[in-house]
Design an enzyme around this catalytic site. Sequence first.
Site, PDB file in Angstrom:
ATOM      1  N   SER A 149      47.372  29.338 -15.545  1.00 16.64           N
ATOM      2  CA  SER A 149      46.257  29.627 -16.461  1.00 16.64           C
ATOM      3  C   SER A 149      46.789  30.101 -17.805  1.00 16.64           C
ATOM      4  O   SER A 149      47.775  30.856 -17.861  1.00 16.64           O
ATOM      5  CB  SER A 149      45.372  30.716 -15.860  1.00 16.64           C
ATOM      6  OG  SER A 149      44.481  31.195 -16.840  1.00 16.64           O
ATOM      7  N   TYR A 162      44.634  38.661 -11.194  1.00 12.76           N
ATOM      8  CA  TYR A 162      44.596  37.209 -11.393  1.00 12.76           C
ATOM      9  C   TYR A 162      45.670  36.767 -12.388  1.00 12.76           C
ATOM     10  O   TYR A 162      46.451  35.846 -12.112  1.00 12.76           O
ATOM     11  CB  TYR A 162      43.202  36.809 -11.885  1.00 12.76           C
ATOM     12  CG  TYR A 162      43.102  35.358 -12.288  1.00 12.76           C
ATOM     13  CD1 TYR A 162      42.934  34.370 -11.324  1.00 12.76           C
ATOM     14  CD2 TYR A 162      43.188  34.969 -13.626  1.00 12.76           C
ATOM     15  CE1 TYR A 162      42.861  33.028 -11.690  1.00 12.76           C
ATOM     16  CE2 TYR A 162      43.109  33.636 -13.995  1.00 12.76           C
ATOM     17  CZ  TYR A 162      42.946  32.670 -13.027  1.00 12.76           C
ATOM     18  OH  TYR A 162      42.874  31.351 -13.380  1.00 12.76           O
TER      19      TYR A 162
HETATM   20  N1  NAD Z   1      37.970  27.219 -15.014  1.00  8.63           N
HETATM   21  C1  NAD Z   1      38.839  27.733 -15.867  1.00  8.63           C
HETATM   22  O1  NAD Z   1      38.491  28.072 -17.006  1.00  8.63           O
HETATM   23  C2  NAD Z   1      40.277  27.912 -15.481  1.00  8.63           C
HETATM   24  C3  NAD Z   1      41.165  28.304 -16.471  1.00  8.63           C
HETATM   25  C4  NAD Z   1      42.500  28.474 -16.148  1.00  8.63           C
HETATM   26  C5  NAD Z   1      42.938  28.220 -14.865  1.00  8.63           C
HETATM   27  N2  NAD Z   1      42.053  27.858 -13.905  1.00  8.63           N
HETATM   28  C6  NAD Z   1      42.596  27.617 -12.566  1.00  8.63           C
HETATM   29  O2  NAD Z   1      42.222  26.322 -12.150  1.00  8.63           O
HETATM   30  C7  NAD Z   1      42.040  26.298 -10.735  1.00  8.63           C
HETATM   31  C8  NAD Z   1      40.645  25.779 -10.406  1.00  8.63           C
HETATM   32  O3  NAD Z   1      39.721  26.511 -11.147  1.00  8.63           O
HETATM   33  P1  NAD Z   1      38.163  26.216 -11.034  1.00  8.63           P
HETATM   34  O4  NAD Z   1      37.575  26.708 -12.289  1.00  8.63           O
HETATM   35  O5  NAD Z   1      37.922  24.822 -10.599  1.00  8.63           O
HETATM   36  O6  NAD Z   1      37.848  27.275  -9.862  1.00  8.63           O
HETATM   37  P2  NAD Z   1      36.703  27.294  -8.742  1.00  8.63           P
HETATM   38  O7  NAD Z   1      36.648  28.707  -8.291  1.00  8.63           O
HETATM   39  O8  NAD Z   1      35.467  26.641  -9.233  1.00  8.63           O
HETATM   40  O9  NAD Z   1      37.319  26.387  -7.605  1.00  8.63           O
HETATM   41  C9  NAD Z   1      38.363  26.855  -6.816  1.00  8.63           C
HETATM   42  C10 NAD Z   1      38.340  26.094  -5.514  1.00  8.63           C
HETATM   43  O10 NAD Z   1      39.367  26.648  -4.693  1.00  8.63           O
HETATM   44  C11 NAD Z   1      38.820  26.909  -3.414  1.00  8.63           C
HETATM   45  N3  NAD Z   1      39.550  28.018  -2.803  1.00  8.63           N
HETATM   46  C12 NAD Z   1      39.528  29.316  -3.151  1.00  8.63           C
HETATM   47  N4  NAD Z   1      40.298  30.031  -2.332  1.00  8.63           N
HETATM   48  C13 NAD Z   1      40.838  29.153  -1.437  1.00  8.63           C
HETATM   49  C14 NAD Z   1      41.719  29.286  -0.336  1.00  8.63           C
HETATM   50  N5  NAD Z   1      42.169  30.475   0.050  1.00  8.63           N
HETATM   51  N6  NAD Z   1      42.073  28.169   0.335  1.00  8.63           N
HETATM   52  C15 NAD Z   1      41.589  26.964  -0.019  1.00  8.63           C
HETATM   53  N7  NAD Z   1      40.719  26.779  -1.030  1.00  8.63           N
HETATM   54  C16 NAD Z   1      40.358  27.867  -1.738  1.00  8.63           C
HETATM   55  C17 NAD Z   1      37.372  27.249  -3.660  1.00  8.63           C
HETATM   56  O11 NAD Z   1      36.598  27.092  -2.492  1.00  8.63           O
HETATM   57  C18 NAD Z   1      37.025  26.263  -4.759  1.00  8.63           C
HETATM   58  O12 NAD Z   1      36.598  25.018  -4.249  1.00  8.63           O
HETATM   59  C19 NAD Z   1      42.268  27.725 -10.248  1.00  8.63           C
HETATM   60  O13 NAD Z   1      43.604  27.829  -9.812  1.00  8.63           O
HETATM   61  C20 NAD Z   1      42.056  28.554 -11.493  1.00  8.63           C
HETATM   62  O14 NAD Z   1      42.774  29.739 -11.446  1.00  8.63           O
HETATM   63  C21 NAD Z   1      40.724  27.685 -14.185  1.00  8.63           C
END
Ligand code: NAD
Length: 257
Positions: A149, A162
């Site tokens: 991230s 996080y």
């Molecule tokens: N959305 C953003 O702005 C953003 C920015 C930077 C990084 N990220 C990273 O991108 C990735 C996805 O983000 P997102 O926004 O799609 O998040 P989200 O929370 O919408 O989706 C995360 C997914 O991971 C699954 N998950 C959570 N814990 C789990 C576990 N223990 N085992 C298996 N599955 C699990 C959830 O059920 C969900 O489907 C994450 O790693 C997040 O940290 C997101």
Amino acid sequence: MNSDFLGIAGRTALVTGGARNIGRACALRLASAGVQVVIGDLLADQANQVADEIRAAGGSAIGCALDIADRVSVEACAARARERFGRIDVLVNNAALFSALGYQDFDQIPFEEWDRVIHTNITGTFQCVRAVTPDMKSSGWGRIVNVSSGTYRMGRPHFLHYVTSKASLAGMSRSLARELGQHGVTVNTVLPGVVLHGLQASRLPDQYKQMILNMQCVPQPLDCEAIANAVTFLCSEAARFVTGQELAIDGGLTHGG
Ligand SMILES: NC(=O)c1ccc[n+]([C@@H]2O[C@H](COP(=O)([O-])OP(=O)(O)OC[C@H]3O[C@@H](n4cnc5c(N)ncnc54)[C@H](O)[C@@H]3O)[C@@H](O)[C@H]2O)c1
């Protein structure tokens, strides 16, 4: 990008957290490049729906119940992937405790919550790496992309567990790249910027969202597909000499940072 350029048709990928948002977009994009996709998620029904969507479009995919925090679950999902597709060539470590977490001052984070985030986001990622690398080593080809991230470059406040967990993925990727390169396995990190969807969009104040847009060189809202395109490139044959790198997909939000 077309499949010929990417050169990964017929490979098999495990996308963790692939049931929705960024993970789902990665699963769909890889499938459109001809990759067989295993969608692992706590949300098994939604993972199956994404697999249905891919199959309906002519691709090959299965959903798999997965908790990356649980080694037995990780091994079971990897075994299911092998049973269906033979071996795993690509791992997208996307699952994380993220949108379920609230923002709070560092000294208000309960220790139990700290442990849970660190265990899931760091150890969970490591467990997935351990589960798939035997396949990659024996075939002499593999791609691992860790979804970190941009918050760790910016030092985002009120989200310390996080941000700490995501910073560690960059170090993990660099060291793994050194160990696995000799086996034809690349390991890279992507740093998404702010992708506003669902809960993520509703919990951030409009003022913050506008501030982020103003800080981006490309002042347009970032979407999941932009992250998925970059991930797919890093998973491709075309990226075979790209390893140990961090790629920010954030409209220039953190450039130079
Ligand atoms: N959305 C953003 O702005 C953003 C920015 C930077 C990084 N990220 C990273 O991108 C990735 C996805 O983000 P997102 O926004 O799609 O998040 P989200 O929370 O919408 O989706 C995360 C997914 O991971 C699954 N998950 C959570 N814990 C789990 C576990 N223990 N085992 C298996 N599955 C699990 C959830 O059920 C969900 O489907 C994450 O790693 C997040 O940290 C997101």
